[in-house]
Design an enzyme around this catalytic site. Structure first.
Site, PDB file in Angstrom:
ATOM      1  CG  PHE A   1      -1.700  -1.305   1.407  1.00  0.00           C
ATOM      2  CD1 PHE A   1      -2.559  -1.787   0.430  1.00  0.00           C
ATOM      3  CD2 PHE A   1      -1.503  -2.062   2.555  1.00  0.00           C
ATOM      4  CE1 PHE A   1      -3.228  -2.999   0.613  1.00  0.00           C
ATOM      5  CE2 PHE A   1      -2.152  -3.271   2.734  1.00  0.00           C
ATOM      6  CZ  PHE A   1      -3.008  -3.743   1.765  1.00  0.00           C
TER       7      PHE A   1
ATOM      8  CD  GLU B   1       7.219   4.455  -3.534  1.00  0.00           C
ATOM      9  OE1 GLU B   1       6.001   4.433  -3.345  1.00  0.00           O
ATOM     10  OE2 GLU B   1       7.743   5.189  -4.388  1.00  0.00           O
TER      11      GLU B   1
ATOM     12  NE  ARG C   1       0.780  10.713  -8.091  1.00  0.00           N
ATOM     13  CZ  ARG C   1       0.373  10.234  -9.274  1.00  0.00           C
ATOM     14  NH1 ARG C   1      -0.913  10.060  -9.511  1.00  0.00           N
ATOM     15  NH2 ARG C   1       1.240   9.917 -10.207  1.00  0.00           N
TER      16      ARG C   1
ATOM     17  NE  ARG D   1      -5.198   0.696  -3.192  1.00  0.00           N
ATOM     18  CZ  ARG D   1      -5.893  -0.401  -2.931  1.00  0.00           C
ATOM     19  NH1 ARG D   1      -6.094  -0.790  -1.702  1.00  0.00           N
ATOM     20  NH2 ARG D   1      -6.373  -1.135  -3.910  1.00  0.00           N
TER      21      ARG D   1
ATOM     22  CD  GLU E   1      -1.204   5.142  -6.572  1.00  0.00           C
ATOM     23  OE1 GLU E   1      -0.944   5.155  -7.791  1.00  0.00           O
ATOM     24  OE2 GLU E   1      -0.646   5.866  -5.762  1.00  0.00           O
TER      25      GLU E   1
END
Lengths: 165, 793
Positions: B229, B233, B311, B343, B744
């Protein structure tokens, strides 16, 4: 290190004797000592349900029960119920319905669902299935496919029983 | 065709029998050590002394390492080199790793890790958004600001103005499998690392730096994660590096997993946000000008916060044309866990901001929120795209002057995002029409109103919210992928690519692509663990890009091998290689018909290579993140959800009664897997905005550090009725088999739950007080909002 205690229990049909430290949870004993890594440890304090195993027929949290408390008990894990074939229909339904994604919750979820399916009585409704598995977290699926899979098996087993009667 | 089939997850048979191995299930040599970190007890302090004698003397302890014991890089940051593995002189959040214990047994390591005696000299801790604003504690020199047109003039001249703010909480990933790693020392100082990571190449990079060796001396393998999720990362770096340095120091294999409480305490989460908004709208609720100020709480280290915050700005429009717009975003540095990827990667927060605005506009104007959303939608494509077959509605002429005023290209219509990218395939008009029809939105809205008029204690609410989510890494160079495909002499196929499997079904979808390329069944393709020794220089499996990028790379590798086979047969049969057909396990050329195995055996004895790499990079991307201009996304994925809730006005408790979703996965590679992503994404998104509340106390300690206090959705929390359908279009861009990314986007369908709660709360009042629900809308917040409706502050 603290002293150990001798225990003897039956795990997946085999008698096991070991000396374990009193603080060792059952799930650690199964995973570390016996190498039964199909049962997973999620939160280690009894909330997420990933470590659910069967002890003397009841679904229990492997992280909340100590190995020494299982002395004399009969313990079954996902490996055992896979070998015996007793939940083959449920496993097949989970597989076909995509009732898993990452799979980490699956072993515990199967043990909990099997407990409901084995409870007897009329086949459980979806609401009852939802309620019963609400102590097992899944972070991936949104549970829809899990409820679908359990419901399908409940109805298939009831139909089988009806056919035999 | 193997693609588009609803095949189950490739590892399902292993999962249901307990045979699937996660990192901590891998059998290890008997001399393997277990690791644990000693953690900071202070949010911000100088370390004036560290007495670790009791740690070293504890039973089972083999080694204890501090920053001073690290011979090479002390850095696990994915970005700005500002995140030491072990604190060096100062601590910046409560929970920061200070020292590393290697012991015989997990429990022994954890017990010993509690015994360090650390002396701190406290520094002022910046914990909240307000603290950070007051202290001007931030990343980058100031806020990022993107603007178009003249929002001040447009807001000032509008018929109606709204202004407000929303607090949006963070979110713990709660991957069921906590962070884990295992390092196995090899000959000559090499290291093999197994990591529960979405980013094996970064693990390889950070481990190599920590060991002072080139990347070729480190091999990282990831078979699967028990959920990621975004939380794996960058957050796995610390464990993998710790295992590697401890293994190098002791010469013994080392493994590490965070206990759940440690996982909560140490690792980053979704960024919490505060978003201020001011908008001017016309009589129909159409936005003429809007100004957003977004505050993102980033925690102590930079991690991935800059692209996350970008984002959020990139999704401040969601599905709506904003003619005059200004978006200001502050990246605040606080003495808390370093917020990280989750996510949606900032997109969800930006989207909640504009959906809040839509909700409030509708409330102020007394209009149906869906109608307000519709009038603000981007225009459909002029001629209708592949995924948008319907012709667009004609625009009234007065819009043209508005566009000219906003400095817009008139020919582009209401199609340009605030960052200048044209929305080429806007299909939400048709999707929302269909969903509103199948879910009987209008009928149920009327029945909800009837119910609310007749019931005093239980109030219902309903909302339909859309999603438009941009697909591609905004750091353009990450949009590349590699693959390695072998066909063995017996016709079995070995597939490898740089993507990682965290449950999302990537491996299965890409295996279907490979099988399709050779015209064989998916079962013939062996899916193998992600391995930096097979495919190098990979990007994280993130940004929903896994299938898009790795699917194309695998197909390129398969096509190379297939072209060699076709060339061989074309020469044998004097036909055109393009006429060689691979289908249903057979290969036909010049009238002859072979089994796939026969062709492979002939190719082998004909000395034709049966192995190939494949490579893909996403085309058409240009992006200037400072100016906020360009084409950061290859395309958009769309979706819409209708959610109905009921609240108890006496307690604030609520239930989600029903959710209907229509989601766009293009021409789905695997409808069963994609629907699973949509169901799970919705529930996770609804959880974020309803029950999942993170609470830090005044000392900076996270008080909700386990599932006993942090509430993710259980089965009983999901919608009673849950209908999910795939949109039947296809991607207008030539993606892998015209599919669209699906990881996502569905998370943001959960916004419909928050807006439905807002609707239910509004039903408790007389229309004079906007509910202004913050997120997560816990029962406590719902109860307080009901109180405000009834004049109780």
């Amino acid at each position: 290190m603290s002293a150990t205690l001798p225990i003897t229990l039956t795990v997946n049909g085999e008698s096991v004797s070991a000396d374990v430290a009193p603080r060792v949870p059952l799930v650690d004993f199964l995973r570390e000592t016996l190498g039964l890594t199909g049962t997973h440890l999620g939160c280690a304090h009894g909330v997420c349900g990933a470590c659910t195993v069967r002890v003397d027929g009841a679904a229990v949290r492997g992280c909340l029960m100590l190995a020494v408390q299982a002395d004399g008990a009969t313990v079954e894990t996902v490996e055992g119920v896979s070998d015996s074939g007793e939940i083959a229909d449920l496993q097949d339904a989970f597989h076909r319905h995509n009732a898993l994604q990452c799979g980490f919750c699956t072993a515990g979820m199967l043990m909990t669902a099997a407990e409901l399916l084995d409870a007897g009585g009329p086949p459980p409704e979806r609401a009852e299935i939802r309620e019963h598995i609400s102590g097992n977290y899944c972070r991936c699926t949104g549970y829809q496919s899990i409820v679908d899979a359990v419901e399908e098996v409940a109805q298939a087993r009831a139909a089988d029983k009806g056919g035999q009667a | 065709m193997s693609v588009q089939k609803p095949l189950p997850h490739d590892a399902a048979a292993l999962h249901v029998t307990g045979q699937a191995r996660y990192v901590d299930d891998i059998p290890v040599p008997a001399n393997t050590l277990n690791l644990a970190f000693g953690l900071s007890e202070r949010a911000h302090a100088e370390i004036t002394g560290m007495d670790l004698s009791a740690v070293r003397a504890a039973p089972g302890v083999v080694a204890v390492l501090t920053a001073a014991d690290l011979p090479h890089a002390n850095d696990v940051s994915p970005s700005a080199h500002d995140e030491p593995l072990l604190a060096d002189g100062a601590v910046h959040y409560l929970g920061q790793p200070l020292y590393l214990v290697a012991a015989e047994g997990h429990l022994a390591a954890r017990k010993a890790a509690r015994l360090g005696r650390v002396r701190y000299e406290d520094r002022p801790a910046v914990l909240s958004i307000d603290d950070a604003i007051a202290a001007n504690s931030r990343f980058e020199e100031g806020p990022r600001i993107w603007a178009r047109g003249d929002p001040e003039a447009a807001i000032g001249g509008a018929a109606h103005r709204i202004e407000g703010a929303i607090e949006i909480g963070g979110q713990e990933h709660f991957y069921l499998e906590g962070q884990a790693a295992l390092a196995l020392p090899q000959e000559g100082g090499d290291m093999v690392v197994h990591s529960s990571s979405q980013h094996p190449t970064e693990i390889q990079h950070k481990v190599a730096d920590a060991l002072g060796v080139p990347m070729h001396s480190v091999r990282v393998e990831v078979r699967r994660m028990g959920g990621g999720f975004g939380g794996k990362e960058s957050q796995g770096n610390a464990l993998a590096v710790a295992c590697a340095v401890a293994a190098a120091a002791t010469g013994r294999p080392c493994r590490m997993r965070y206990d759940r409480d440690d996982d909560f305490t140490i690792t980053g989460k979704r960024h919490d946000f505060r978003i201020h908004y001011r908008a001017g709208v016309d009589a129909e609720g159409r936005i003429e000008g809007i100004d957003f100020v977004q505050y993102a709480r980033c925690g102590w280290a930079q991690d991935l916060s800059l692209p996350v915050a970008d984002r959020a700005m990139l999704h401040a429009d969601n599905a709506y044309f904003l003619p005059n717009v200004r978006i200001e975003n502050h990246r605040l540095r606080t003495n808390t866990q370093s917020a990280t990827a989750f996510r949606g990667f900032g997109g969800p927060q930006g989207m909640v901001g504009i959906e809040r605005v839509m909700d409030e506009i509708a409330y102020r104007l007394g209009r149906d929120p869906l109608e307000v959303r519709r009038v603000n939608f981007y225009d459909p494509p002029p001629g209708g795209g592949l995924s948008a077959p319907r012709a667009p509605a004609a625009r009234p002429p007065e819009d043209i002057s508005a566009k000219v005023k906003a400095g817009e290209d008139v020919s582009a219509g209401r199609r340009r995002t605030p960052y200048g990218m044209e929305v080429e395939d806007f299909i939400l008009h048709e999707m929302v029409d269909r969903l509103a029809r199948t879910a009987d939105y209008a009928g149920r809205r009327a029945r909800v109103a009837e119910w609310n008029a007749a019931n005093a204690v239980l109030k219902r609410g309903i909302a339909l919210t859309p999603v438009k989510f941009g697909i591609s890494f905004t750091l353009t160079h990450l949009n590349q992928a590699g693959a390695l495909v072998h066909v063995y002499q017996d016709g079995s196929i070995h597939m490898n690519h740089g993507g990682t499997e965290m449950g999302q079904g990537l491996f299965q979808k890409v295996a279907q692509v490979a099988a399709d390329a050779f015209g064989v069944e998916a079962a013939r393709v062996k899916i193998t663990a992600t391995d930096t020794g097979k495919v190098p220089n990979t990007s994280a499996t993130a940004a929903s890009s896994g299938s898009d990028l790795n699917g194309m790379a695998v197909r390129a590798a398969c096509d190379t091998i297939r072209d060699r086979l076709a060339g061989m047969l074309a020469e044998m049969h004097q036909c055109d290689p393009a006429d060689v057909v691979f289908e249903a396990g057979r290969v036909r050329a010049g009238g002859a018909d072979y089994s796939f195995e026969d062709v492979i055996a002939r190719a082998y004895t004909s000395r034709i290579s049966l192995s190939s790499t494949g490579y893909y990079r996403t085309p058409d991307l240009t992006w200037d993140r400072i100016r906020g201009e360009g084409r950061p996304f290859y395309y958009f994925a769309y979706g819409a959800a209708v959610t109905e809730v009921v609240i108890d006005v006496l307690t604030g408790e609520y239930r989600i009664l029903r959710t209907d979703i229509l989601h766009d996965a293009g021409r789905s590679l695997n409808p069963a897997i994609d629907i699973g992503q949509i169901e799970g994404g919705f529930v996770q998104g609804a959880g974020w905005l309803t029950t999942e509340e993170l609470v830090w106390d005044g000392s900076g300690r996270l008080r909700t550090h386990a599932p006993s206090t942090y509430k993710i959705p259980a089965c009983s929390d999901r919608p009673r009725l849950f209908n999910v359908d795939l949109w039947d279009g296809e991607n207008f861009k030539p993606t892998i088999h015209r599919s669209k990314a699906v990881g996502e986007p569905p998370l943001m369908l959960g916004i419909s739950a928050l807006m439905a709660l807002s609707d239910a709360v509004a039903a408790c009042g007389d229309g004079s007080v906007y509910p202004a629900l913050d997120a997560p809308a816990t029962p406590e917040r719902v109860l307080a909002a009901v109180g405000r409706q009834r004049g109780r502050a």
